[in-house]
Design an enzyme around this catalytic site. Structure first.
Site, PDB file in Angstrom:
ATOM      1  N   HIS A  19       0.902  -6.366  -4.647  1.00  0.00           N
ATOM      2  CA  HIS A  19       0.454  -6.629  -3.284  1.00  0.00           C
ATOM      3  C   HIS A  19       0.604  -8.124  -2.981  1.00  0.00           C
ATOM      4  O   HIS A  19       0.369  -8.961  -3.859  1.00  0.00           O
ATOM      5  CB  HIS A  19      -1.006  -6.188  -3.108  1.00  0.00           C
ATOM      6  CG  HIS A  19      -1.422  -6.194  -1.675  1.00  0.00           C
ATOM      7  ND1 HIS A  19      -1.757  -7.351  -1.014  1.00  0.00           N
ATOM      8  CD2 HIS A  19      -1.519  -5.198  -0.760  1.00  0.00           C
ATOM      9  CE1 HIS A  19      -2.048  -7.059   0.243  1.00  0.00           C
ATOM     10  NE2 HIS A  19      -1.908  -5.749   0.431  1.00  0.00           N
TER      11      HIS A  19
ATOM     12  N   GLU B   5       5.743  -3.989   2.957  1.00  0.00           N
ATOM     13  CA  GLU B   5       4.697  -4.673   3.725  1.00  0.00           C
ATOM     14  C   GLU B   5       5.146  -6.088   4.078  1.00  0.00           C
ATOM     15  O   GLU B   5       5.043  -6.996   3.237  1.00  0.00           O
ATOM     16  CB  GLU B   5       3.411  -4.775   2.900  1.00  0.00           C
ATOM     17  CG  GLU B   5       2.789  -3.455   2.544  1.00  0.00           C
ATOM     18  CD  GLU B   5       1.277  -3.605   2.344  1.00  0.00           C
ATOM     19  OE1 GLU B   5       0.535  -2.914   3.036  1.00  0.00           O
ATOM     20  OE2 GLU B   5       0.856  -4.424   1.513  1.00  0.00           O
TER      21      GLU B   5
HETATM   22  P1  PGA Z   1      -3.650  -4.070   7.016  1.00  0.00           P
HETATM   23  O1  PGA Z   1      -3.432  -4.286   5.441  1.00  0.00           O
HETATM   24  O2  PGA Z   1      -3.453  -2.614   7.302  1.00  0.00           O
HETATM   25  O3  PGA Z   1      -5.048  -4.542   7.263  1.00  0.00           O
HETATM   26  O4  PGA Z   1      -2.627  -4.923   7.703  1.00  0.00           O
HETATM   27  C1  PGA Z   1      -2.414  -3.616   4.762  1.00  0.00           C
HETATM   28  C2  PGA Z   1      -2.375  -4.041   3.323  1.00  0.00           C
HETATM   29  O5  PGA Z   1      -2.659  -5.210   3.003  1.00  0.00           O
HETATM   30  O6  PGA Z   1      -2.064  -3.216   2.439  1.00  0.00           O
END
Ligand code: PGA
Length: 244
Positions: free
Chosen positions: A93, A163
Site C-alpha cells: 500500500h 491505486e
Molecule cells: P480511499 O482509500 O478510498 O479513502 O481513497 C483507498 C486506499 O487507501 O486503499
C-alpha cells in the site's frame, strides 16, 4: 469473480470494528460471483475472526512482516496472520511504501513469505501525482511490478490493486478511460512477463457511491479497494450492490 475490499486502516477500535462488520455482514453476502473482504487492524482481527455471526466473512491483514520468525520486535509474520484465520494480506500500500520505506526488495521478501504461507495477496501499485502529470504512470507501475515476485510465486493467489497515490482519500479519481488504459496495461504486462492471463485488478482511490458504478462498468476492472467509504456500513453496502 468480483471483489470488494474494505481497508479500514488505523481507524477503528474493537467495538466499532465489531459493530461495522456485523452490520455489513447482516446486509450483504458473499456468493460465487462476488465477494467482500474486510481488512481490520491486527488488534481487532483476533476478536472478529472468532465471532460465530461473522464466520462467513473473509478477513485479511493490512500488512505482514518481511521476516519469518525470531527477534523482530513488534512484527507479525505471514504464518501468524494465516494462523489467525486470515485468507488475504494487503501488501505494498502506498502509505506503507511512503511511511515505512517499503521498496521492491522488502516487498519481495514479504511476497515470498505470504506465498509460502499459501495466503492470497492484494498487491497495490500506483503513481504519485508528479508521475501522473508527466504521463509516467505506466513506467512507475512497470517498475513496481518488476523484480518483486519471487520465483515459483503462485500467481493464482494474487490480486492487483491499482491505486493512484494522488487519488487516495482526496475525493479525486482519474478519468474512466485512464483507469481502463492502466488496467489494460497491467493485464498485458502479466500476460507477457509472467504468462498469467487475466490477472484480477481492483481500482482504489476515492471510490464512493457516486463513482463505483462507472468504475465497475470498466472492462478490465474486477472490483475495488475502498478506504474512507468502507468505514460507513451503508456506503460500503451500496458500493457492493453496484458491483457486478
Ligand atoms: P480511499 O482509500 O478510498 O479513502 O481513497 C483507498 C486506499 O487507501 O486503499
Amino acid at each position: 469473480m468480483k471483489l470488494l475490499v474494505a481497508n479500514w486502516k488505523m481507524n477503528l477500535g474493537i467495538k466499532e470494528s465489531l459493530s461495522l462488520a456485523s452490520h455489513i455482514s447482516r446486509k450483504i453476502k458473499n456468493n460465487k460471483n462476488k465477494k467482500f473482504i474486510l481488512l481490520p487492524t491486527l488488534h481487532t482481527l483476533a476478536t472478529l475472526i472468532k465471532q460465530k455471526s461473522l464466520n462467513e466473512v473473509l478477513f485479511g491483514a493490512q500488512d505482514c512482516s518481511q521476516f519469518d520468525i525470531g527477534a523482530y520486535t513488534g512484527e507479525v509474520s505471514a504464518d501468524m496472520i494465516k494462523e489467525m484465520g486470515c485468507k488475504y494480506v494487503l501488501l505494498g500500500h502506498s502509505e506503507r511504501r511512503k511511511n515505512n520505506h517499503e521498496n521492491n526488495k522488502v516487498l519481495r521478501k514479504k511476497l515470498t513469505l505470504v506465498n509460502n504461507a499459501s495466503i492470497k495477496t492484494i498487491f497495490c501499485v500506483g503513481e504519485e501525482l508528479i508521475a501522473y502529470n508527466n504521463k509516467n504512470s505506466k513506467e512507475t507501475i512497470r517498475k513496481q511490478l518488476s523484480n518483486v515476485f519471487p520465483e515459483e510465486f503462485d500467481f493464482k493467489k494474487l490480486v492487483i490493486a491499482y491505486e493512484p497515490v494522488w487519488a487516495i482519500g482526496k475525493n479525486k479519481t482519474p478519468k474512466m478511460h485512464e483507469i481502463e488504459s492502466i488496467s489494460n496495461f497491467i493485464k498485458k504486462l502479466f500476460s507477457k512477463k509472467y504468462a498469467v492471463s487475466n490477472i484480477p485488478i481492483l481500482y482504489g482511490g476515492s471510490v464512493n457511491t457516486n463513482n463505483s458504478k462507472d468504475i465497475f462498468f470498466l472492462k478490465n476492472i474486477d472490483g475495488a479497494l475502498v478506504g474512507g467509504a468502507s468505514l460507513k456500513a451503508s456506503e460500503f453496502i451500496k458500493i457492493y450492490d453496484t458491483l457486478n
